[in-house]
Write a protein that holds these residues in place. Structure first.
Motif, PDB file in Angstrom:
ATOM      1  N   GLN A 100      51.446  32.286  48.146  1.00  0.00           N
ATOM      2  CA  GLN A 100      50.183  32.891  48.610  1.00  0.00           C
ATOM      3  C   GLN A 100      50.410  34.313  49.103  1.00  0.00           C
ATOM      4  OE1 GLN A 100      47.166  31.820  48.163  1.00  0.00           O
ATOM      5  NE2 GLN A 100      46.219  33.529  49.213  1.00  0.00           N
ATOM      6  N   GLY A 101      51.553  34.567  49.725  1.00  0.00           N
ATOM      7  CA  GLY A 101      51.865  35.918  50.186  1.00  0.00           C
ATOM      8  C   GLY A 101      51.922  36.902  49.030  1.00  0.00           C
ATOM      9  N   GLY A 102      52.487  36.488  47.915  1.00  0.00           N
ATOM     10  CA  GLY A 102      52.543  37.351  46.735  1.00  0.00           C
ATOM     11  C   GLY A 102      51.159  37.621  46.178  1.00  0.00           C
ATOM     12  N   VAL A 103      50.314  36.622  46.174  1.00  0.00           N
ATOM     13  CA  VAL A 103      48.938  36.792  45.698  1.00  0.00           C
ATOM     14  C   VAL A 103      48.176  37.718  46.646  1.00  0.00           C
ATOM     15  CG1 VAL A 103      46.752  35.607  45.238  1.00  0.00           C
ATOM     16  CG2 VAL A 103      48.895  34.600  44.461  1.00  0.00           C
ATOM     17  N   GLU A 104      48.344  37.541  47.974  1.00  0.00           N
ATOM     18  CA  GLU A 104      47.676  38.411  48.949  1.00  0.00           C
ATOM     19  C   GLU A 104      48.133  39.857  48.791  1.00  0.00           C
ATOM     20  OE1 GLU A 104      48.444  36.813  52.818  1.00  0.00           O
ATOM     21  OE2 GLU A 104      47.138  35.079  52.509  1.00  0.00           O
ATOM     22  N   ALA A 105      49.427  40.056  48.575  1.00  0.00           N
ATOM     23  CA  ALA A 105      49.952  41.413  48.402  1.00  0.00           C
ATOM     24  C   ALA A 105      49.378  42.041  47.134  1.00  0.00           C
ATOM     25  CB  ALA A 105      51.471  41.386  48.348  1.00  0.00           C
ATOM     26  N   LEU A 106      49.297  41.257  46.064  1.00  0.00           N
ATOM     27  CA  LEU A 106      48.712  41.763  44.816  1.00  0.00           C
ATOM     28  C   LEU A 106      47.250  42.119  45.021  1.00  0.00           C
ATOM     29  CD1 LEU A 106      48.857  42.246  41.736  1.00  0.00           C
ATOM     30  CD2 LEU A 106      48.194  39.843  41.459  1.00  0.00           C
ATOM     31  N   ASP A 107      46.519  41.280  45.710  1.00  0.00           N
ATOM     32  CA  ASP A 107      45.109  41.530  45.982  1.00  0.00           C
ATOM     33  C   ASP A 107      44.932  42.833  46.768  1.00  0.00           C
ATOM     34  OD1 ASP A 107      42.352  41.230  46.265  1.00  0.00           O
ATOM     35  OD2 ASP A 107      42.526  39.767  47.884  1.00  0.00           O
ATOM     36  N   ALA A 108      45.717  43.031  47.811  1.00  0.00           N
ATOM     37  CA  ALA A 108      45.615  44.247  48.628  1.00  0.00           C
ATOM     38  C   ALA A 108      46.001  45.480  47.816  1.00  0.00           C
ATOM     39  CB  ALA A 108      46.497  44.126  49.863  1.00  0.00           C
ATOM     40  N   ARG A 109      47.066  45.376  47.010  1.00  0.00           N
ATOM     41  CA  ARG A 109      47.509  46.515  46.203  1.00  0.00           C
ATOM     42  C   ARG A 109      46.442  46.894  45.188  1.00  0.00           C
ATOM     43  NH1 ARG A 109      49.741  46.979  41.371  1.00  0.00           N
ATOM     44  NH2 ARG A 109      50.223  44.786  41.203  1.00  0.00           N
ATOM     45  N   LEU A 110      45.849  45.908  44.550  1.00  0.00           N
ATOM     46  CA  LEU A 110      44.828  46.191  43.544  1.00  0.00           C
ATOM     47  C   LEU A 110      43.569  46.765  44.175  1.00  0.00           C
ATOM     48  CD1 LEU A 110      45.366  43.077  41.304  1.00  0.00           C
ATOM     49  CD2 LEU A 110      45.955  45.441  40.751  1.00  0.00           C
ATOM     50  N   SER A 111      43.229  46.321  45.388  1.00  0.00           N
ATOM     51  CA  SER A 111      42.083  46.891  46.093  1.00  0.00           C
ATOM     52  C   SER A 111      42.308  48.369  46.358  1.00  0.00           C
ATOM     53  CB  SER A 111      41.854  46.175  47.431  1.00  0.00           C
ATOM     54  OG  SER A 111      41.476  44.861  47.222  1.00  0.00           O
ATOM     55  N   HIS A 169      34.177  39.153  29.764  1.00  0.00           N
ATOM     56  CA  HIS A 169      33.090  38.373  29.145  1.00  0.00           C
ATOM     57  C   HIS A 169      32.536  37.357  30.139  1.00  0.00           C
ATOM     58  CE1 HIS A 169      31.554  34.928  26.778  1.00  0.00           C
ATOM     59  NE2 HIS A 169      30.961  35.898  26.102  1.00  0.00           N
ATOM     60  N   ASP A 170      33.438  36.614  30.797  1.00  0.00           N
ATOM     61  CA  ASP A 170      33.006  35.626  31.793  1.00  0.00           C
ATOM     62  C   ASP A 170      32.298  36.290  32.971  1.00  0.00           C
ATOM     63  OD1 ASP A 170      34.110  33.671  30.193  1.00  0.00           O
ATOM     64  OD2 ASP A 170      35.876  33.353  31.457  1.00  0.00           O
ATOM     65  N   ALA A 171      32.795  37.461  33.373  1.00  0.00           N
ATOM     66  CA  ALA A 171      32.158  38.192  34.486  1.00  0.00           C
ATOM     67  C   ALA A 171      30.734  38.583  34.112  1.00  0.00           C
ATOM     68  CB  ALA A 171      32.980  39.429  34.849  1.00  0.00           C
ATOM     69  N   LEU A 172      30.547  39.059  32.896  1.00  0.00           N
ATOM     70  CA  LEU A 172      29.204  39.447  32.455  1.00  0.00           C
ATOM     71  C   LEU A 172      28.265  38.241  32.414  1.00  0.00           C
ATOM     72  CD1 LEU A 172      30.165  42.082  29.763  1.00  0.00           C
ATOM     73  CD2 LEU A 172      29.009  42.518  31.935  1.00  0.00           C
ATOM     74  N   ILE A 173      28.793  37.104  32.008  1.00  0.00           N
ATOM     75  CA  ILE A 173      27.979  35.876  32.018  1.00  0.00           C
ATOM     76  C   ILE A 173      27.618  35.519  33.456  1.00  0.00           C
ATOM     77  CG2 ILE A 173      28.033  33.376  31.609  1.00  0.00           C
ATOM     78  CD1 ILE A 173      29.637  34.021  29.037  1.00  0.00           C
ATOM     79  N   ASN A 174      28.592  35.608  34.362  1.00  0.00           N
ATOM     80  CA  ASN A 174      28.310  35.328  35.778  1.00  0.00           C
ATOM     81  C   ASN A 174      27.291  36.304  36.346  1.00  0.00           C
ATOM     82  OD1 ASN A 174      29.933  33.094  36.040  1.00  0.00           O
ATOM     83  ND2 ASN A 174      31.662  34.192  36.900  1.00  0.00           N
ATOM     84  N   ILE A 175      27.425  37.571  35.983  1.00  0.00           N
ATOM     85  CA  ILE A 175      26.465  38.571  36.446  1.00  0.00           C
ATOM     86  C   ILE A 175      25.072  38.213  35.945  1.00  0.00           C
ATOM     87  CG2 ILE A 175      25.760  40.992  36.130  1.00  0.00           C
ATOM     88  CD1 ILE A 175      28.881  41.606  36.194  1.00  0.00           C
ATOM     89  N   TRP A 176      24.969  37.850  34.697  1.00  0.00           N
ATOM     90  CA  TRP A 176      23.693  37.448  34.095  1.00  0.00           C
ATOM     91  C   TRP A 176      23.095  36.249  34.825  1.00  0.00           C
ATOM     92  CZ3 TRP A 176      20.049  38.876  30.720  1.00  0.00           C
ATOM     93  CH2 TRP A 176      19.239  37.907  30.144  1.00  0.00           C
ATOM     94  N   ALA A 192      33.753  40.743  38.709  1.00  0.00           N
ATOM     95  CA  ALA A 192      34.841  40.828  37.727  1.00  0.00           C
ATOM     96  C   ALA A 192      36.205  40.719  38.412  1.00  0.00           C
ATOM     97  CB  ALA A 192      34.740  42.131  36.945  1.00  0.00           C
ATOM     98  N   ARG A 193      36.370  41.435  39.500  1.00  0.00           N
ATOM     99  CA  ARG A 193      37.651  41.446  40.211  1.00  0.00           C
ATOM    100  C   ARG A 193      37.988  40.058  40.745  1.00  0.00           C
ATOM    101  NH1 ARG A 193      38.778  42.289  45.407  1.00  0.00           N
ATOM    102  NH2 ARG A 193      40.820  43.091  45.888  1.00  0.00           N
ATOM    103  N   ASN A 194      36.994  39.362  41.308  1.00  0.00           N
ATOM    104  CA  ASN A 194      37.248  38.023  41.837  1.00  0.00           C
ATOM    105  C   ASN A 194      37.641  37.043  40.733  1.00  0.00           C
ATOM    106  OD1 ASN A 194      36.806  38.847  44.445  1.00  0.00           O
ATOM    107  ND2 ASN A 194      34.729  38.041  44.554  1.00  0.00           N
ATOM    108  N   LEU A 195      37.001  37.149  39.585  1.00  0.00           N
ATOM    109  CA  LEU A 195      37.389  36.284  38.463  1.00  0.00           C
ATOM    110  C   LEU A 195      38.828  36.572  38.053  1.00  0.00           C
ATOM    111  CD1 LEU A 195      34.247  36.168  36.140  1.00  0.00           C
ATOM    112  CD2 LEU A 195      35.320  34.252  37.315  1.00  0.00           C
ATOM    113  N   ALA A 196      39.187  37.849  37.988  1.00  0.00           N
ATOM    114  CA  ALA A 196      40.551  38.211  37.609  1.00  0.00           C
ATOM    115  C   ALA A 196      41.556  37.702  38.638  1.00  0.00           C
ATOM    116  CB  ALA A 196      40.660  39.724  37.446  1.00  0.00           C
TER     117      ALA A 196
END
Length: 188
Positions: free
Chosen positions: A102-113, A55-62, A83-87
């Motif tokens: 931060q390493g865990g967040v970076e690893a999650l970001d790379a895995r999700l990409s 919902h927030d992503a759609l508002i940002n897109i708008w 949407a992905r950046n908001l998540a």
């Protein structure tokens, strides 16, 4: 939700959003809402939270549709990036609350990409894109290619890559930065 249509004009829908024409946002939601929810769900792993983020992503897109620049990428890619950046920001913020490093967040970001790429590579545009990426990766020096693959395929942090490559952290960061620039240039 409608099935994904190869004929859907994402750029026209964004242009309609930029002009504050509601049908543009409605069309985007009908076309991509379910898939956006799926992508966000894989990141946040909470259905109610994922719905809020979409919902927030759609508002940002708008609100930000006029900032879309077709020279920098596809309209559909831009929508997913919002949407992905908001998540990911939500995960990062919660990670701080939960003490995630931060390493865990970076690893999650790379895995999700990588998961997102795997999910969409069957589309012809993704298949063509994948072949171009493979060609461009082959143009990199082996150690630089390894750094990119460790970061974006294996989901390693810069520190983990430096350990694997037995190279100084600053060198690894420079290799990755320069390799990304070379890849960007090769892809255009």
């Amino acid at each position: 939700m409608t099935e994904h249509s190869q004929d859907f004009d994402y750029q026209a829908a964004l242009a309609a959003c930029a002009s504050k024409e509601r049908h543009g946002l409605h069309a985007l939601y009908e076309q991509e809402g379910g898939r956006l929810l799926g992508v966000v769900m894989r990141i946040v792993r909470d259905h109610a939270l994922a719905e809020d983020i979409v919902h927030d992503a759609l508002i940002n897109i708008w609100l930000r549709a006029d900032s879309f620049d077709p020279a920098r990428g596809s309209a559909r890619g831009w929508i997913y990036t919002v949407a992905r950046n908001l998540a990911l920001n939500t995960v990062r913020n919660r990670g701080r609350e939960l003490g995630l490093d931060q390493g865990g967040v970076e690893a999650l970001d790379a895995r999700l990409s990588y998961e997102h790429w795997q999910q969409n590579r069957a589309e012809s545009s993704w298949a063509d894109h994948g072949q171009r990426v493979e060609h461009c990766l082959d143009q990199l020096e082996p150690e630089r290619r390894s750094c990119i693959l460790h970061a974006y395929i294996d989901g390693c942090t810069h520190h983990e890559i430096a350990e694997r490559m037995d190279a100084p952290l600053g060198t690894v960061k420079a290799w990755i930065r320069r390799s990304l620039l070379a890849l960007r240039e090769c892809m255009t």
